[in-house]
Every structure is written in C-alpha cells, then in structure tokens.
Design an enzyme around this catalytic site. Structure first.
Site, mmCIF file in Angstrom:
data_model
loop_
_atom_site.group_PDB
_atom_site.id
_atom_site.type_symbol
_atom_site.label_atom_id
_atom_site.label_comp_id
_atom_site.label_asym_id
_atom_site.label_seq_id
_atom_site.Cartn_x
_atom_site.Cartn_y
_atom_site.Cartn_z
ATOM 1 N N CYS A 55 7.938 -4.720 -2.936
ATOM 2 C CA CYS A 55 7.515 -3.556 -2.160
ATOM 3 C C CYS A 55 7.690 -3.918 -0.696
ATOM 4 O O CYS A 55 7.527 -5.071 -0.309
ATOM 5 C CB CYS A 55 6.043 -3.251 -2.453
ATOM 6 N N SER A 56 8.034 -2.943 0.114
ATOM 7 C CA SER A 56 8.033 -3.169 1.549
ATOM 8 C C SER A 56 7.751 -1.827 2.191
ATOM 9 O O SER A 56 8.669 -1.060 2.463
ATOM 10 C CB SER A 56 9.383 -3.732 2.000
ATOM 11 N N GLY A 57 6.464 -1.514 2.333
ATOM 12 C CA GLY A 57 6.104 -0.171 2.810
ATOM 13 C C GLY A 57 6.858 0.845 1.966
ATOM 14 O O GLY A 57 7.506 1.744 2.486
ATOM 15 N N GLY A 58 6.811 0.671 0.636
ATOM 16 C CA GLY A 58 7.658 1.459 -0.264
ATOM 17 C C GLY A 58 8.972 0.726 -0.441
ATOM 18 O O GLY A 58 9.007 -0.462 -0.752
ATOM 19 N N GLU A 109 -6.384 18.484 -17.713
ATOM 20 C CA GLU A 109 -5.403 17.587 -17.085
ATOM 21 C C GLU A 109 -5.402 16.216 -17.757
ATOM 22 O O GLU A 109 -4.358 15.599 -17.946
ATOM 23 C CB GLU A 109 -5.703 17.436 -15.587
ATOM 24 N N ASN A 168 5.166 -5.421 5.122
ATOM 25 C CA ASN A 168 4.970 -4.148 5.816
ATOM 26 C C ASN A 168 5.357 -4.079 7.283
ATOM 27 O O ASN A 168 4.711 -3.378 8.059
ATOM 28 C CB ASN A 168 3.509 -3.718 5.644
ATOM 29 N N ASP A 216 -4.930 -2.937 -5.279
ATOM 30 C CA ASP A 216 -4.027 -2.974 -4.122
ATOM 31 C C ASP A 216 -4.707 -3.641 -2.925
ATOM 32 O O ASP A 216 -5.720 -4.345 -3.066
ATOM 33 C CB ASP A 216 -3.549 -1.535 -3.820
ATOM 34 N N ASP A 271 16.639 -3.950 -2.648
ATOM 35 C CA ASP A 271 17.996 -4.485 -2.612
ATOM 36 C C ASP A 271 18.199 -5.422 -3.794
ATOM 37 O O ASP A 271 17.231 -5.865 -4.413
ATOM 38 C CB ASP A 271 18.241 -5.201 -1.274
ATOM 39 N N TRP A 308 4.267 -7.561 -4.552
ATOM 40 C CA TRP A 308 4.593 -8.415 -3.404
ATOM 41 C C TRP A 308 5.068 -7.498 -2.276
ATOM 42 O O TRP A 308 6.198 -7.021 -2.289
ATOM 43 C CB TRP A 308 5.684 -9.412 -3.796
HETATM 44 C C1 GLA Z 1 2.377 -0.530 1.710
HETATM 45 C C2 GLA Z 1 2.722 -0.212 0.270
HETATM 46 C C3 GLA Z 1 1.664 0.668 -0.324
HETATM 47 C C4 GLA Z 1 0.327 -0.022 -0.235
HETATM 48 C C5 GLA Z 1 0.018 -0.395 1.204
HETATM 49 C C6 GLA Z 1 -1.220 -1.249 1.312
HETATM 50 O O1 GLA Z 1 2.484 0.572 2.516
HETATM 51 O O2 GLA Z 1 3.977 0.387 0.170
HETATM 52 O O3 GLA Z 1 1.974 0.994 -1.648
HETATM 53 O O4 GLA Z 1 0.345 -1.169 -1.044
HETATM 54 O O5 GLA Z 1 1.098 -1.118 1.793
HETATM 55 O O6 GLA Z 1 -1.493 -1.604 2.608
#
Ligand code: GLA
Length: 728
Positions: free
Chosen positions: A527-530, A615, A481, A367, A535, A478
């Site tokens: 992805c965009s901050g989750g 676990e 944020n 990441d 969409d 991708w």
């Molecule tokens: C976003 C993503 C996270 C992670 C961070 C990295 O928040 O949603 O999953 O990748 O950026 O900065």
C-alpha cells in the site's frame, strides 16, 4: 526453440508463441534492431536496414572514409551517450578524466535454458523448460567497459524479460550516470502510446495519445513508482483495439523513480525505453564491479490490448508473485480504517470483527493507530510498540479473542517512515533522509527513513519480527505514505549521494525479503496511500496491493480498468465501503459496491454493525458469491468490454475460465436513461461452438460473442449485476 541464431549473418531471433523479436550485429558490430511483432519465422529481416550518407550524422572511423554509417539514425537495441546517437540514450558513464563517451559494439553472446535471478532485485522467475535466455555482450571500442544485454524469452506469455549489466574492467573507477533496462527502436512513427497517470486517489487513468515528433516521457522522481505515473507504457498500432492490432507493453519491475518514453526521430522511427530515472542518479563503479539494472518486461499483444493484458496477468500471477498466497485463497477481510480512523480500542475492534464474522468475513485487519503515541497522523511513526492505552494488555489478548471467534488477525505497518514526534526520532534524528544544514520537507507531517542504512533496516527488522512473533498474525498491510524529497544519506560519502534513491529501494527489497522469509505464512498487502506503489517490483513481495484510497465504486471502475492493462485482478486490493462514500460523498447501492470490489481481492472497510438487517443479509450473499466465483475471478482470463473513461453510461467486464466452460459478466449501469435504447453486451473469449446457458437462455458461444446479451433496464443510478455463463 525460442532463440535462433544465424551465426553467419549474426542475426538473433527470439520467438514466442505468437511473436518474433529480431536483431543483428552488423559488420561493424553495431547491434541493430530489425523487427518486433507478430510471428515471422525463418526470415532474417536485415533487408529493412537502410544506410544513408546523411549530413550532420557522425560516422565512426572504422567505416573508413565512407559516410553511410551512423548511430544517429540506425535502429538500435541499446544506445550509448557519445556514440553519435542524438536520441535519448540508454547508457552513459563518466571516466575519471571526465570523458563520457561509449561506442558499444558486439563482443560475444551466449544462451542458456531458464533464467538467472537478479541479485537483490525482484524479477520474473522461470524453470529451464519455461524460458531461454540470450546474453549479448557489447564492449566499448576504446575501453574495457562491457555492457551485457540479457533477453529472457518466455514463449508461453509472448514475453521478453530484459535487463542490463554494466561491467567495469578499465582498471579505474567510473560513474554510471544512466543505465536503462530496455530499449528498442521501432521502424515507424505510426503509433499511439498508452500511459497510466493520475494522482492520489485517482491512480492509473489510461490515456491514449499519438506519438509525435519529439518525446513523450512518463516519469517518477518521487522515490516511489508513484500515483502520478505507473512504470508501464504501451506502444500500439493506431488501429489497435481491445481485440485487434499489435501492441507492445513495456513494464518495469521496480518500485522507485523511473523513466519511460516514446521518442520519434528524424527518420520517423520510434524509440521505446524504460529504466531507472537518470535524474540524481550516479552510481560509482569500481574496477571489477558490475552494475545490474532492474528488469523490464516486453509483452507483445498480437490481438489487441486484451491479448497483451492477459499475458501480463498470467506472467505476473504465476512467475512474479510468490509464496503461499500465490495460489491459496486469500481471506475475506474487514479493515477498520474507514470505520474508525485513529479512534479505536480493543473493544471497538472486537465488536467490528464479531459483527463481520457473523456475516462470513474471515479476517480483521487493524489499521493505523495501534502503536506508539498515534492519536492522529502527527506522531508515533517509528515507535512500533503496542499502545497499551488503546489495546489493554497488548496485542496478544486481542488477537486471541479475534481468533476465538474463528477469525484471522492482520495488522498495519508503515515501516519506512518516521514522525518527528516519536521516541525513534528523538533517539536517531540522523536516520531520516535529509541534507546537512537544511530542514527536511514534511509530507503528511512525517519524514522518510533512510532505507539505504543497514542500522535502520536492522531496527525495523527487529521491531517487525518482535510484533509479528508476539501474536498469531496472519496478514500485514505494508504502507508508505509520502514521496521522498531532499534525498541524502548521512552515512554515504559525497560521491555516493547519487546512489541513495536506488540504494533505498535495494534496502527496502532486502528488508522485505528478510521479514517475509521469516514469516512465510503471513499474507502481505502492499500500500502507498492506496496505489502509489502499485508496481511489479512490489508484487514480487506482496501478491496484492491496495489499489487506491478512493473506495467509491464508480470511481473504482476507471481505476481498476486502468490497472488491469498490466496487473492481474488477483493483485488489486478492493473493499466495499460505507455510503455516502468518504472520498466522493456518493451513494451507491451495496450490490454495486460488492460487484466492483469482487473484481479485486474483496473485503469490507466499514462497520457492518451499522447496517440494516436487510443489508447484512445482502453482505452474506455477497461473500458466498465471491467464494463461488473466486477461482474464475482470480485465475480466469480477464476481458475489458467497455472503457469507463469514454463510456459514462455503463461499464462491463468479464472473466472466462481457462477451459472456457464458465464465464462471469459484470455490468454496472452507471447512469440510467429515460426511454432507454436496448443495451447489448457482446461477450468475449468463449468457445464459439459450445452451447452455453445464461439467465435461462441457451446460446452458442458464437451467438453470445457476435449477437450478445440484452441487458435488463435498471432504474436508478449506479445499478449493477453479474451473470454467470455456463457451458452445457
Ligand atoms: C494510507 C492507506 C490507508 C490507511 C491510511 C492509514 O492512506 O492507503 O488505507 O491505511 O494510510 O493512515
């Protein structure tokens, strides 16, 4: 035939498996909406249109001196500003002299088999035997402005994909101030509306509200579809439930700012519409040019929300998602974000991968933090060069090492962003969105690159291409944020600044198309901050999107529930993460985290090396379980059995195979009770006459659906189970 045209009455009927949609060009050429709902074959519903002589209703002069025709109250298909319709209109243009009225009337129509792609835009695709398209051209009564309404009927999915073209043949330039993608006036206000709002880490919370006098609008002005609202609304009968009643889902295949609304009018009708957000939108259209809107999709569920969702799921899975991973099984991954955040080197990553591989995980995703000067989120974005202080010897030795233990390798990018503390910003300070003479607004200490610029896209393409071809990379996350603010492009003239929001998205789509076709074997996850850009536009480029930065299994119940109204489970990025959970501090059993993440793309986001031996054994079983149920989960029919926002005690959902021979019940007992009452879950979607086996019981589908299954009493918080149901 899915399109039936009565040329005499000029009635257009669109037929899907279970629904009918009907409209009519009346004697003045007004395109009037007649009907949408359960299949009504063979009838023109023009008897439903009533004419009034109404005070304060503007009448067009071609009705003569009569007063009984006005766009002020007629149920319309696509209404224009300045036509006498005072509801929110779908299209507005401004002519060079500042005038801005359009009076759109039927001009012509044509039909054809299949569906044409939308140049530069994501859209549903279909073969000639899967869809039929009707194009109705409307023309302004007083100018050479044409508006082409496209209705693509996809009968199998009870779906109608709509888009609009505005064509300028006036001989002069004009400005399109708004052009929505779909609109329809329903003949009643006895409806509820479902919306899917939220915020970061709390995306797509389903809310049901009655439509009421006035307008309910859900919108984004963030330059992305956003965490805060999703480009999807559902109008439904007041009595609609999961499996009864009619509902109309309207989804927008677009990733930028949008508007969607339900507006009731003076005649108790409800206008439903979706499209580009007209705020700060002005598109200059030269003579001879066409403006193409993005596509919107209507799906009418005749048997409740479940029937609508399952049609959206199949349509988007099979006719929107593309590429190798549309059907190939996606690798089970481990992502290092919550395990290490920015603090890693190649040794640490390798140890995480090695441990995960022993338990059955198939891919390591590296990441944020591997590039430029990226020790935290203050710097480095834009410098897509490997940070060799962290990854000694570069990317390839690490990837080869990961590959040598039989694992694939994936990598994180955030291409659309730039840090002020980066070599890229120092070289190109004008590449970010900002206004001359003003400081930009920072968010997560970063700025947004101007994706409308070809030079910016070329730089990103070169960087992405170089990294992706430098090693055996199987996956890209991708990310994006921040929301856009102070949106202005240094390359565009003043009169084109109203195009920047949309040009950004068109530029983004162009770059995605370019890079993804260069690497057809790479799996892309959006992805965009989750889930800030979860969409259908993005699903055209990425078959999966990280659903939320909230990885808490209990919070995910509600997020995944809301997401499932429109989007297939195969698109929802979901991982098992460590406890106490990093977002909520909650401790949930490993089994529960597994059950919830399995109703998604499934993976891990933690250091599995920190687990106990017991676990680790459980993780091995989880991975085998996911593989066993992969087809059922990814391609099966999805049934919501409870609403986690209303029912805080338990949540249940189910997958049923297409042939109805196999099903999987998922159940989370969120909160235990002392001296609990029996908890019975009624299954759905089975064949009533087939005999099934479940937990040693032999019961017919009818018994399982009408009578149900008794859940075992589970003590302790947040317990979960899965039950397989098999036809005998
Ligand atoms: C976003 C993503 C996270 C992670 C961070 C990295 O928040 O949603 O999953 O990748 O950026 O900065």
């Amino acid at each position: 035939m899915s399109i039936v045209i009565d040329n005499e009455k000029r009635v257009f009927t669109l037929r899907t498996k279970n629904t009918t949609y009907q409209m009519m060009a009346d004697e003045l050429g007004g395109l009037v909406h007649l009907y949408y709902g359960s299949a009504v074959d063979g009838c023109a519903m023009d008897h439903l249109v009533q004419r009034y002589s109404m005070s304060f209703a503007p009448c067009p002069t071609d009705i003569g001196m009569l007063r009984n025709y006005s766009f002020d109250y007629l149920p319309l298909e696509y209404s224009s500003w300045g036509s006498g319709d005072y509801r929110t209109t779908a299209v507005k243009v401004t002519f060079p002299d500042g005038s801005n009225a359009l009076d759109l009337r039927y001009d012509s129509h044509k039909t054809f088999k299949g569906k044409t792609p939308l140049a530069g835009l994501p859209a549903v695709y279909a073969d000639e035997d899967e869809a039929e398209t009707l194009e109705i051209t409307l023309k302004d009564r007083f100018s050479e402005v044409y508006v082409v309404l496209s209705y693509c009927v996809l009968p199998e999915f009870d779906a109608i994909a709509r888009s609009v073209k505005v064509i300028n043949r006036t001989g002069a330039e004009l400005v399109v101030n708004s052009a929505l993608s779909a609109m329809a006036d329903f003949r009643s206000d006895e409806y509820d509306l479902l919306t899917f709002g939220g915020r970061w880490a709390r995306e797509r919370n389903m809310e049901r509200i009655p439509v009421h006098n006035g307008k309910i609008a859900v919108e984004s002005r963030r330059g992305a579809s956003s965490h805060h609202q999703n480009p999807f609304i559902v109008l439904c009968d007041k009595t609609a439930t999961e499996d009864q009643g009619c509902c109309y889902g309207l989804s927008f295949i677009y990733s930028g700012s949008f508007t969607a609304f339900a507006e009731t009018d003076q005649m108790d009708q409800t206008r439903l519409a979706i499209g580009l957000n007209p705020d700060n939108f002005n598109w200059k259209l030269d003579d001879g040019e066409t403006f193409q809107t993005p596509e919107a999709v209507f799906v009418c569920g005749t048997e409740g929300f479940g029937s609508m969702s399952r049609n959206f799921h199949k349509l988007y899975r099979e006719h929107l998602c593309r590429g190798k991973y549309k059907h190939a099984r996606r690798p089970i991954l481990i992502n290092n974000w919550e395990a290490t955040y920015f603090k890693f080197d190649e040794e640490k990553l390798f140890r995480i991968a090695e441990q995960a591989q022993k338990l059955g995980v198939e891919m390591l995703v590296m990441d944020d933090g591997w590039f430029g000067k990226r020790e935290n989120d203050h710097s480095g974005l834009g410098d897509w060069f490997v940070n060799e202080q962290k990854l000694k010897g570069g990317l390839n030795p690490l990837v080869e090492r990961i590959n040598s233990i039989g694992m694939k390798f994936g990598i994180w990018f955030e291409p659309e962003m730039i840090s002020e503390d980066s070599d890229l910003y120092r070289a190109h300070p004008d590449w970010c969105l900002h206004m001359p003479g003003r400081e930009p607004l920072r968010s997560r200490i970063q700025l947004t690159l101007d994706m409308s610029r070809a030079d910016v896209r070329d730089y990103l393409y070169e960087r992405l291409y170089s990294i992706l071809s430098s090693a055996n990379i199987a996956y890209v996350k991708w990310d994006m944020n921040r929301s856009m603010a102070v949106v202005y492009s240094m390359l565009l003239p003043a009169e084109k600044q109203g195009e920047v929001y949309h040009r950004y998205i068109l530029g983004l789509y162009e770059l995605l198309e370019r890079i993804e076709s260069a690497f057809p074997d790479v799996l892309f996850e959006g992805c965009s901050g989750g889930g800030g850009r979860f969409d259908p536009g993005m699903l055209y480029y990425h078959p999966q999107i990280w659903c939320s930065d909230d990885s808490d299994a209990i919070e995910r119940l509600e997020i995944q529930y809301g997401t499932s109204f429109c989007y297939p489970v195969s698109t929802m990025g979901a991982h098992v993460s460590a406890v106490p959970n990093h977002q909520t501090g909650r401790v949930t059993p490993l089994n529960t985290r597994g059950v919830v993440a399995m109703s998604g793309t499934f993976g891990y986001e933690m250091d599995l090396g920190k687990m106990t031996e017991e676990e680790k054994e459980e993780v091995k079983v989880q991975i085998e379980t996911f593989k066993k149920y992969y087809d059922l989960i990814s391609y099966g029919d999805y049934y919501r059995l409870s609403n986690p926002a209303e029912n805080h005690r338990y949540t249940a959902w189910e997958f049923v195979s297409e042939d109805k021979k196999r099903a999987l019940l998922n159940y989370v007992s969120v909160l235990p009770q002392a001296n609990p009452a029996p908890r019975i879950i009624k299954l759905r979607g089975l064949d009533p006459d087939t005999c099934y086996e479940v937990e040693g019981l032999k019961l017919t589908g009818a018994a399982l659906m009408q009578g149900g299954i008794l859940m075992p009493v589970m003590s302790g918080d947040h317990q979960a189970l899965q039950m397989e149901i098999r036809a005998l």
